[in-house]
Design an enzyme around this catalytic site. Structure first.
Site: not given
Ligand code: CTP
Length: 406
Positions: A213, A292, A346, A350
């Site tokens: 990301n 690959k 959250k 958490k």
């Protein structure tokens, strides 16, 4: 605010080729908000001119104790009384020897001896050839100078101007600034061992491809730097990022979420604070191809399936030490909308006392950010600022909350 802002630094240059770096150092000090008074020895004048430093600091450089511009003719008293710190950079082997003996036959060593020792710190950035640095006389003198109350910022290692390689280079200007900023920061996290995750993770598909990301790691690295400035012992577990390690921080490089999880498990038992800034991939490919994956010409595309990664933060937050208040856990939330509601949910999910929300797409890769701190008392905004400043503000907020829990 930068800890150097408003500080008055006497920047002393003794003779050495590293004088060329002192110009950049002066510029960075001014940029950090300090006022800089350069003082040069005669030997420093062989390597750099006073004109350069005067132009960069906006103040007349002082080179002699006989300078008649001082109305009372006492440059050594005036300069040392005004200073918040005296920084000698570069500090030559000869200058260290002079300090060890308390010599005062030229202005720079004179003003070091004349400084109010309890109030005006003396910081040294030594610079010399590696043999000179390793020489017992230099090391003995430095030990004496440190025992007399000076702070040695240490030296760098690498190629030297003389062509040799080893210890003795002056620290880079940016490193000296880091040391100075840490020096002037209140030690709010003294005695704490802070563990931080930062950056993205990389989940391999095959030996050349993977899923990752846009996290740059900048926020986590800024927090690591700020925690170290505040006196903590810091371990930074970093995914694949291109960032230099903050000074004084122990870094562990990892790739995948599972690598990160293992590294955290190894360090969490001795940590007192855990800050999860990493953008951990929620899923990884169920299988990594050994070789690959090739196109076979038929137009068929690979069918990837995913499995869930361990939730590092939730795992640590559920540990007995976290539940018994021995490990203070801070989570981050990268959201794309409705920050308050998502961050609050959250935090509960958490099981952490403090959750820091930010808008992911607006911050990934940027140098600045805005944060929303959510704890059981409610929410508090840290308005848009550089990540460096936000790291410091967050450390301060954390320290207050941790104190409140004791
Ligand atoms: N986190 C973690 N391990 C994971 C996923 C997230 O430690 N496998 C941590 C992050 O470092 C961050 C917090 O959990 O401190 C929240 O991360 P985020 O990606 O915003 O939340 P998720 O739990 O993944 O929830 P969602 O993606 O559904 O919003």
């Amino acid at each position: 605010m930068n800890p150097l802002s408003g500080k008055h630094i006497v920047l002393g240059l003794s003779g050495g080729i590293a004088c060329y770096k002192a110009a950049e150092l002066a510029r960075l000090l001014v940029k950090a908000g300090a006022t800089v008074q350069a003082v040069m020895t005669e030997a420093a004048g062989q390597f750099i001119t006073a004109v350069t430093l005067q132009a960069l600091t906006g103040r007349a450089v002082v080179t002699s104790q006989w300078d008649l511009r001082e109305p009372n003719a006492m440059a050594h008293i005036n300069l040392s009384r005004e200073a918040d710190a005296i920084l000698i950079a570069p500090c030559s082997a000869d200058f260290i020897a002079r300090l060890a003996q308390g010599r005062s036959d030229e202005l720079l060593s004179l003003l070091c001896v004349a400084r109010p020792i309890e109030r005006v710190p003396l910081l040294l950035a030594p610079a010399m050839n590696r043999e000179m640095w390793a020489h017992p006389a230099t090391q003995r003198n430095l030990m004496q100078v440190v025992a007399d109350g000076a702070v040695s910022l240490g030296v760098g290692c690498g190629e030297q101007a003389c062509g040799e390689t080893g210890d003795g280079r002056m620290l880079e200007p940016a490193e000296i600034i880091e040391e100075l900023e840490a020096f002037f920061t209140p030690k709010r996290l003294a005695g704490e061992r802070v563990l931080i995750t930062a950056g993205p993770t990389f989940e391999a598909i095959d030996p050349v491809r993977g899923v990752t990301n846009h996290s740059s790691g900048k926020m986590g690295f800024a927090i690591a730097r700020a925690a170290r400035e505040a006196g903590a012992q810091v371990t930074l577990i970093a995914g694949p990022v291109h960032l230099p390690t903050p000074r004084g921080v122990a870094r562990v490089d990892v790739h995948s979420a599972r690598n990160m999880f293992e590294a955290v498990e190894q360090h969490a038992p001795t940590a007192t604070v855990f800050i999860a800034t990493a953008a951990v991939a929620d899923w990884r490919p169920a299988a990594v191809a050994l070789h690959k994956i090739k196109k076979d010409g038929s137009g068929a595309v690979p069918q990837l399936s995913f499995v869930e990664n361990p939730d590092i933060l939730a795992h640590v937050a559920a540990s007995p030490r976290a539940r018994h208040g021995q490990l203070y856990c801070v989570g981050f939330a990268a959201e794309s909308e409705d920050l308050l509601a998502n961050a609050s949910a959250k935090r509960k999910r958490k099981g952490v006392p403090l959750l820091v929300g930010n808008i992911g797409p607006a911050t990934f890769g940027q140098d600045d950010n805005a944060l929303l701190l959510v704890d059981e008392a409610g929410a508090q905004e840290l308005p848009r600022a550089s990540k460096r400043e936000l790291g410091r503000a967050l450390v301060q907020q954390m320290a207050e909350r941790m104190r409140g829990r004791q």
